[in-house]
Design a protein around this motif. Sequence first.
Motif, PDB file in Angstrom:
ATOM      1  N   ALA A   4       0.830  -1.208   0.000  1.00  0.00           N
ATOM      2  CA  ALA A   4       0.000   0.000   0.000  1.00  0.00           C
ATOM      3  C   ALA A   4       0.869   1.265   0.000  1.00  0.00           C
ATOM      4  O   ALA A   4       0.588   2.235  -0.715  1.00  0.00           O
ATOM      5  CB  ALA A   4      -0.916   0.003   1.212  1.00  0.00           C
ATOM      6  N   ILE A   5       1.950   1.237   0.799  1.00  0.00           N
ATOM      7  CA  ILE A   5       2.862   2.378   0.844  1.00  0.00           C
ATOM      8  C   ILE A   5       3.520   2.580  -0.516  1.00  0.00           C
ATOM      9  O   ILE A   5       3.662   3.710  -0.997  1.00  0.00           O
ATOM     10  CB  ILE A   5       3.938   2.166   1.940  1.00  0.00           C
ATOM     11  CG1 ILE A   5       3.287   2.188   3.327  1.00  0.00           C
ATOM     12  CG2 ILE A   5       5.015   3.257   1.835  1.00  0.00           C
ATOM     13  CD1 ILE A   5       4.239   1.871   4.447  1.00  0.00           C
ATOM     14  N   GLY A   6       3.910   1.465  -1.137  1.00  0.00           N
ATOM     15  CA  GLY A   6       4.520   1.538  -2.459  1.00  0.00           C
ATOM     16  C   GLY A   6       3.589   2.132  -3.495  1.00  0.00           C
ATOM     17  O   GLY A   6       4.008   2.936  -4.325  1.00  0.00           O
ATOM     18  N   ILE A   7       2.322   1.735  -3.433  1.00  0.00           N
ATOM     19  CA  ILE A   7       1.331   2.281  -4.364  1.00  0.00           C
ATOM     20  C   ILE A   7       1.143   3.774  -4.159  1.00  0.00           C
ATOM     21  O   ILE A   7       1.076   4.553  -5.115  1.00  0.00           O
ATOM     22  CB  ILE A   7      -0.021   1.540  -4.202  1.00  0.00           C
ATOM     23  CG1 ILE A   7       0.122   0.085  -4.665  1.00  0.00           C
ATOM     24  CG2 ILE A   7      -1.123   2.251  -4.987  1.00  0.00           C
ATOM     25  CD1 ILE A   7      -1.098  -0.763  -4.386  1.00  0.00           C
ATOM     26  N   ILE A   8       1.084   4.189  -2.875  1.00  0.00           N
ATOM     27  CA  ILE A   8       0.907   5.610  -2.554  1.00  0.00           C
ATOM     28  C   ILE A   8       2.101   6.430  -3.054  1.00  0.00           C
ATOM     29  O   ILE A   8       1.935   7.499  -3.660  1.00  0.00           O
ATOM     30  CB  ILE A   8       0.733   5.802  -1.033  1.00  0.00           C
ATOM     31  CG1 ILE A   8      -0.604   5.208  -0.575  1.00  0.00           C
ATOM     32  CG2 ILE A   8       0.797   7.297  -0.670  1.00  0.00           C
ATOM     33  CD1 ILE A   8      -0.779   5.182   0.925  1.00  0.00           C
ATOM     34  N   VAL A   9       3.319   5.918  -2.810  1.00  0.00           N
ATOM     35  CA  VAL A   9       4.529   6.617  -3.263  1.00  0.00           C
ATOM     36  C   VAL A   9       4.545   6.722  -4.785  1.00  0.00           C
ATOM     37  O   VAL A   9       4.865   7.777  -5.353  1.00  0.00           O
ATOM     38  CB  VAL A   9       5.792   5.889  -2.767  1.00  0.00           C
ATOM     39  CG1 VAL A   9       7.045   6.482  -3.425  1.00  0.00           C
ATOM     40  CG2 VAL A   9       5.904   5.981  -1.255  1.00  0.00           C
ATOM     41  N   PHE A  10       4.180   5.636  -5.449  1.00  0.00           N
ATOM     42  CA  PHE A  10       4.144   5.629  -6.910  1.00  0.00           C
ATOM     43  C   PHE A  10       3.143   6.645  -7.442  1.00  0.00           C
ATOM     44  O   PHE A  10       3.440   7.398  -8.379  1.00  0.00           O
ATOM     45  CB  PHE A  10       3.784   4.230  -7.412  1.00  0.00           C
ATOM     46  CG  PHE A  10       3.615   4.151  -8.901  1.00  0.00           C
ATOM     47  CD1 PHE A  10       4.715   4.161  -9.748  1.00  0.00           C
ATOM     48  CD2 PHE A  10       2.340   4.092  -9.469  1.00  0.00           C
ATOM     49  CE1 PHE A  10       4.550   4.114 -11.140  1.00  0.00           C
ATOM     50  CE2 PHE A  10       2.176   4.034 -10.850  1.00  0.00           C
ATOM     51  CZ  PHE A  10       3.284   4.043 -11.678  1.00  0.00           C
ATOM     52  N   LEU A  11       1.957   6.697  -6.817  1.00  0.00           N
ATOM     53  CA  LEU A  11       0.937   7.652  -7.245  1.00  0.00           C
ATOM     54  C   LEU A  11       1.396   9.094  -7.031  1.00  0.00           C
ATOM     55  O   LEU A  11       1.148   9.973  -7.864  1.00  0.00           O
ATOM     56  CB  LEU A  11      -0.371   7.392  -6.495  1.00  0.00           C
ATOM     57  CG  LEU A  11      -1.150   6.132  -6.894  1.00  0.00           C
ATOM     58  CD1 LEU A  11      -2.344   5.931  -5.981  1.00  0.00           C
ATOM     59  CD2 LEU A  11      -1.606   6.218  -8.355  1.00  0.00           C
ATOM     60  N   LEU A  12       2.086   9.328  -5.894  1.00  0.00           N
ATOM     61  CA  LEU A  12       2.588  10.674  -5.612  1.00  0.00           C
ATOM     62  C   LEU A  12       3.628  11.101  -6.652  1.00  0.00           C
ATOM     63  O   LEU A  12       3.641  12.257  -7.090  1.00  0.00           O
ATOM     64  CB  LEU A  12       3.203  10.726  -4.205  1.00  0.00           C
ATOM     65  CG  LEU A  12       2.227  10.692  -3.034  1.00  0.00           C
ATOM     66  CD1 LEU A  12       2.973  10.613  -1.706  1.00  0.00           C
ATOM     67  CD2 LEU A  12       1.333  11.925  -3.043  1.00  0.00           C
ATOM     68  N   ILE A  13       4.476  10.149  -7.040  1.00  0.00           N
ATOM     69  CA  ILE A  13       5.486  10.455  -8.058  1.00  0.00           C
ATOM     70  C   ILE A  13       4.826  10.777  -9.393  1.00  0.00           C
ATOM     71  O   ILE A  13       5.187  11.751 -10.070  1.00  0.00           O
ATOM     72  CB  ILE A  13       6.468   9.267  -8.216  1.00  0.00           C
ATOM     73  CG1 ILE A  13       7.311   9.117  -6.949  1.00  0.00           C
ATOM     74  CG2 ILE A  13       7.367   9.480  -9.440  1.00  0.00           C
ATOM     75  CD1 ILE A  13       8.196   7.898  -6.950  1.00  0.00           C
ATOM     76  N   VAL A  14       3.837   9.965  -9.771  1.00  0.00           N
ATOM     77  CA  VAL A  14       3.133  10.183 -11.033  1.00  0.00           C
ATOM     78  C   VAL A  14       2.431  11.537 -11.032  1.00  0.00           C
ATOM     79  O   VAL A  14       2.508  12.300 -12.000  1.00  0.00           O
ATOM     80  CB  VAL A  14       2.113   9.051 -11.293  1.00  0.00           C
ATOM     81  CG1 VAL A  14       1.226   9.395 -12.485  1.00  0.00           C
ATOM     82  CG2 VAL A  14       2.825   7.736 -11.545  1.00  0.00           C
ATOM     83  N   ILE A  15       1.741  11.845  -9.918  1.00  0.00           N
ATOM     84  CA  ILE A  15       1.027  13.122  -9.807  1.00  0.00           C
ATOM     85  C   ILE A  15       2.005  14.293  -9.855  1.00  0.00           C
ATOM     86  O   ILE A  15       1.751  15.311 -10.518  1.00  0.00           O
ATOM     87  CB  ILE A  15       0.200  13.165  -8.510  1.00  0.00           C
ATOM     88  CG1 ILE A  15      -0.946  12.152  -8.580  1.00  0.00           C
ATOM     89  CG2 ILE A  15      -0.360  14.572  -8.271  1.00  0.00           C
ATOM     90  CD1 ILE A  15      -1.679  11.959  -7.278  1.00  0.00           C
ATOM     91  N   SER A  16       3.154  14.157  -9.171  1.00  0.00           N
ATOM     92  CA  SER A  16       4.162  15.222  -9.153  1.00  0.00           C
ATOM     93  C   SER A  16       4.716  15.484 -10.548  1.00  0.00           C
ATOM     94  O   SER A  16       4.838  16.638 -10.975  1.00  0.00           O
ATOM     95  CB  SER A  16       5.309  14.843  -8.202  1.00  0.00           C
ATOM     96  OG  SER A  16       4.851  14.729  -6.870  1.00  0.00           O
ATOM     97  N   VAL A  17       5.054  14.411 -11.262  1.00  0.00           N
ATOM     98  CA  VAL A  17       5.574  14.550 -12.625  1.00  0.00           C
ATOM     99  C   VAL A  17       4.534  15.186 -13.539  1.00  0.00           C
ATOM    100  O   VAL A  17       4.846  16.062 -14.355  1.00  0.00           O
ATOM    101  CB  VAL A  17       6.013  13.181 -13.182  1.00  0.00           C
ATOM    102  CG1 VAL A  17       6.357  13.293 -14.670  1.00  0.00           C
ATOM    103  CG2 VAL A  17       7.198  12.636 -12.402  1.00  0.00           C
ATOM    104  N   LEU A  18       3.288  14.761 -13.376  1.00  0.00           N
ATOM    105  CA  LEU A  18       2.206  15.300 -14.202  1.00  0.00           C
ATOM    106  C   LEU A  18       2.008  16.786 -13.938  1.00  0.00           C
ATOM    107  O   LEU A  18       1.903  17.592 -14.878  1.00  0.00           O
ATOM    108  CB  LEU A  18       0.912  14.532 -13.934  1.00  0.00           C
ATOM    109  CG  LEU A  18      -0.308  14.916 -14.776  1.00  0.00           C
ATOM    110  CD1 LEU A  18      -0.028  14.679 -16.254  1.00  0.00           C
ATOM    111  CD2 LEU A  18      -1.531  14.122 -14.334  1.00  0.00           C
TER     112      LEU A  18
END
Length: 206
Positions: A4-18
């Motif tokens: 779950a933490i990995g998914i959250i971190v991944f989503l944050l990275i994607v949102i930040s890049v976007l």
Amino acid sequence: MYRAIGIIVFLLIVISVLLATIALLVSRISLNRHVWLAGFFAGILDFFYMPLKYFFYKFSDPRILDKWMVSLKNISNRNSFKKTDRRMIIAPHCMRHIDCPASSKRTGIQCISCGKCVFTRLREDAPKYGYDLYIVTGSSFVKHIIKEKDYDAALLIACDYELNKVMMGLKGKKLITYGIPMLNDGCFNTEVEYENVIETLEMLVK
């Protein structure tokens, strides 16, 4: 849990890049026309400035990033600047003549209107539009200027890097900023298009 933490971190990275990508696109567009939510996107670029700067160093020219960010901030600050009363112009000493006879003190170079450089004209025109003129040799001088008088707006003349740097530095000082980029970079013999300065002064009239 770790998944779950990995998914959250991944989503944050994607949102930040976007968000950073969209903000860069908007800042690029702002060079040619007005854009909406300029302040919001400028804040995003400020937040991601260091990694974006590294990216531009690697694959492009970092001065481009600063140029885009200054354009975005000018759009964001324009209307607020027009409402201000106590204004100053902060300009770099690198625009003065190499044989400038003026002395310096804590608030910068004390122009004596010798006629050798653009500051003779600017010293005469600045008061006409309600500005005090400061010619500084570094960003540290700005701190002394702020302490000396209670200003609410600063019109900045500098290269794009210094404009962006000072704009970020004054962001929390309750000062509205607006930047005029110089025609060239360097430590001496730099120039600004004076017609652009006058047009900006006219545009920002209260």
